[in-house]
Design an enzyme around this catalytic site. Structure first.
Site, mmCIF file in Angstrom:
data_model
loop_
_atom_site.group_PDB
_atom_site.id
_atom_site.type_symbol
_atom_site.label_atom_id
_atom_site.label_comp_id
_atom_site.label_asym_id
_atom_site.label_seq_id
_atom_site.Cartn_x
_atom_site.Cartn_y
_atom_site.Cartn_z
ATOM 1 N N THR A 14 26.602 -34.517 19.797
ATOM 2 C CA THR A 14 27.429 -33.321 19.936
ATOM 3 C C THR A 14 28.286 -33.363 21.202
ATOM 4 O O THR A 14 29.489 -33.081 21.171
ATOM 5 C CB THR A 14 26.511 -32.081 20.002
ATOM 6 N N LYS A 107 19.375 -34.301 32.458
ATOM 7 C CA LYS A 107 18.550 -33.620 33.457
ATOM 8 C C LYS A 107 17.201 -34.297 33.633
ATOM 9 O O LYS A 107 16.655 -34.364 34.736
ATOM 10 C CB LYS A 107 18.348 -32.151 33.084
ATOM 11 N N GLU A 131 27.103 -32.047 36.263
ATOM 12 C CA GLU A 131 27.248 -30.599 36.000
ATOM 13 C C GLU A 131 26.705 -30.211 34.631
ATOM 14 O O GLU A 131 26.095 -29.154 34.446
ATOM 15 C CB GLU A 131 28.727 -30.207 36.105
ATOM 16 N N GLY A 136 24.461 -26.082 30.972
ATOM 17 C CA GLY A 136 25.609 -26.364 30.106
ATOM 18 C C GLY A 136 26.948 -26.142 30.764
ATOM 19 O O GLY A 136 27.318 -26.837 31.714
ATOM 20 N N ILE A 138 28.054 -23.682 32.588
ATOM 21 C CA ILE A 138 28.126 -22.904 33.833
ATOM 22 C C ILE A 138 28.280 -23.874 35.013
ATOM 23 O O ILE A 138 27.439 -24.745 35.192
ATOM 24 C CB ILE A 138 26.846 -22.055 34.040
ATOM 25 N N GLY A 189 18.489 -25.465 13.974
ATOM 26 C CA GLY A 189 18.827 -26.680 14.727
ATOM 27 C C GLY A 189 18.891 -26.463 16.225
ATOM 28 O O GLY A 189 19.504 -27.238 16.950
ATOM 29 N N LYS A 207 15.985 -28.689 35.084
ATOM 30 C CA LYS A 207 17.226 -28.102 35.625
ATOM 31 C C LYS A 207 16.954 -27.406 36.962
ATOM 32 O O LYS A 207 17.697 -27.559 37.926
ATOM 33 C CB LYS A 207 17.811 -27.113 34.612
HETATM 34 N N1 HSE Z 1 17.827 -27.397 24.713
HETATM 35 C C1 HSE Z 1 18.542 -26.809 25.797
HETATM 36 C C2 HSE Z 1 18.624 -25.313 25.573
HETATM 37 C C3 HSE Z 1 19.924 -27.363 26.006
HETATM 38 O O1 HSE Z 1 18.155 -24.806 24.562
HETATM 39 O O2 HSE Z 1 19.152 -24.635 26.427
HETATM 40 C C4 HSE Z 1 19.877 -28.733 26.624
HETATM 41 O O3 HSE Z 1 19.283 -28.711 27.879
#
Ligand code: HSE
Length: 428
Positions: A14, A107, A131, A136, A138, A189, A207
């Site tokens: 993606t 991460k 970043e 994501g 931000i 998903g 993170k």
């Molecule tokens: N799986 C993570 C989330 C996104 O649901 O925020 C990727 O770190």
């Protein structure tokens, strides 16, 4: 005009596809902003034949990401494969050793190997930008390393796993139990290939560990984090918390105290009316507190093609402009070892227990709490069903160790059934 900046992209899921789309769609804009043409020399992914909805014509295909990373015709290795070790780490190391900068969304790799990779990058005069690895779209790494560089950071907090926030808010709005909503999230998903990365709090913990390193100038220390996922949050707790004016969130908190660095990623209660309490669905929120600036709240999409590709492109543009920073905002050799806090900052706690309907039962529980030094702030008792009543207690600020002592003592009262649930109430 300067030389083109040439990318090698490993991982065409993606995020990788999102990056390719922006590069194609916005080529002129990116060149205008950076003063350089940004091109893709080569790509790599697990499955060459897959239809990704984007043409790979004009890019060299490499089966092996390590070979891609070491190619002479790339300046930046864009690592979008994921995984703390294996090909992602091997290819990142190969890229740095062969003089490439690295942009990654990984991460897990940085939370586990961040210090060694930062040293390798600096030793080779290269940078690693990430970043997209934290919250994501931000721009929180940028906010901490650049905009807030003049602050002593006092606390970093965040809801940084959209899947967990989706599950918890969906439970709240639908009244459905955890297992059913987990299945819904899976059908949609939303879950990682290993769902425990999401619901076990590991992804969000990775993170937070990265942000803590930047914020406090410490070596990234994921292992030192107190970590608990959302798998034990019940619909009863969600409803009871709401009844008392709270929401349950998988919240990460990192703060430097006189007792060392506190880092925890765990379900906790926050006031329903607070910005974090109001955060719905898959959205992320990061709260940064600095001595000069006060509190900053950043909110946005924590995952998905566009938001994550946006973060990757921001990093690529910085390198194109020759804007370079150490991986964790200061040279790796100046980061200090983490001294994990010996105890956590006292806080109020929410306690739910099933009390038997006997004379003096409540008094016994109150006595155990009192003897452990835990003071009751608020209490509710609900209707008895089958001789048992749920009792909810909100304590005054207390040490977790004192509460644990009280909970252990409750087992000996003979009036409490099952294991009491205790969740921290975070002031946000
Ligand atoms: N799986 C993570 C989330 C996104 O649901 O925020 C990727 O770190």
């Amino acid at each position: 005009m300067s030389e083109p900046l040439r990318l090698g992209i490993a991982g065409l899921g993606t995020v990788g596809v999102g990056v390719l789309k922006i590069l194609r769609r916005e080529a002129a804009m990116l060149t205008a902003r950076t003063g350089r043409e940004i091109t893709v020399s080569a790509v790599s992914a697990r499955n060459r034949g897959k239809d990704r909805g984007v043409s790979l014509d004009g890019y060299v295909w490499e089966d092996d990401p390590v070979a891609l990373a070491a190619r002479d015709d790339i300046d930046i290795f864009v690592e979008l494969m994921g995984g703390s070790d294996g090909p992602a780490k091997a290819a990142t190391e190969a890229a740095l050793k062969s003089g490439k900068d690295v942009v990654t969304a990984n991460k897990a790799m940085l939370a586990v190997h961040g210090q060694a990779l930062a040293e390798l990058a600096e030793g080779n005069g290269r940078v690693i930008r990430y970043e997209a690895a934290v919250a994501g779209g931000i721009p929180v790494v940028k906010a901490l390393t650049e905009g807030l560089a003049g602050n002593r950071i006092t606390r970093v907090m965040g809801v940084m796993n959209g899947t967990c926030n989706y599950i918890l808010t969906r439970m709240q709005s639908s009244g459905l139990p955890y297992d059913e909503v987990f299945q819904e999230a899976s059908d949609l998903g939303y879950l990682e290939a290993d769902p425990n990365l999401d619901v076990g709090g590991i992804d969000a913990g990775h993170k937070l560990a990265l942000l803590a390193s930047i914020a406090f100038g410490t070596r990234v220390a994921f292992d030192a984090m107190e970590l608990e996922g959302i798998g034990r949050v019940t619909i009863d707790d969600i409803k009871a918390a709401a009844d008392m004016g709270f929401r349950i969130k998988l919240l990460g908190v990192s703060q430097m105290t006189g007792r060392g660095l506190e880092q925890r990623m765990a379900p906790c209660l926050v006031p329903a009316a607070s910005p974090i309490g109001q955060l719905e669905g898959g959205t992320n929120m990061v709260v940064l507190e600095g001595d000069a600036v006060g509190q900053i709240v950043l909110r946005g999409a924590g995952a998905g093609e566009g938001p994550t590709a946006s973060a990757v492109l921001g990093d690529i543009c910085d390198i194109a402009r020759n804007f370079r920073l150490p991986v964790f905002g200061q040279p790796a050799g100046t980061l200090t070892d983490v001294q994990p806090a010996s105890s956590t900052t006292p806080a109020p706690y929410y306690v739910r227990l099933a009390l038997q309907d006997k004379p003096g039962a409540l008094a016994k529980v109150a006595t155990v709490l009192g003897e452990a030094g835990v003071s009751i702030h608020r209490m509710r008792q609900y209707d008895h069903k089958g001789g048992r009543a749920p009792v909810l207690i909100v304590t005054h600020k207390t040490q977790r160790s004192a509460l644990d002592l009280a909970i252990a003592g409750m087992a000996g009262t003979g009036v409490v059934e099952g294991d009491p649930v205790a969740l921290r109430i975070e002031s946000v």
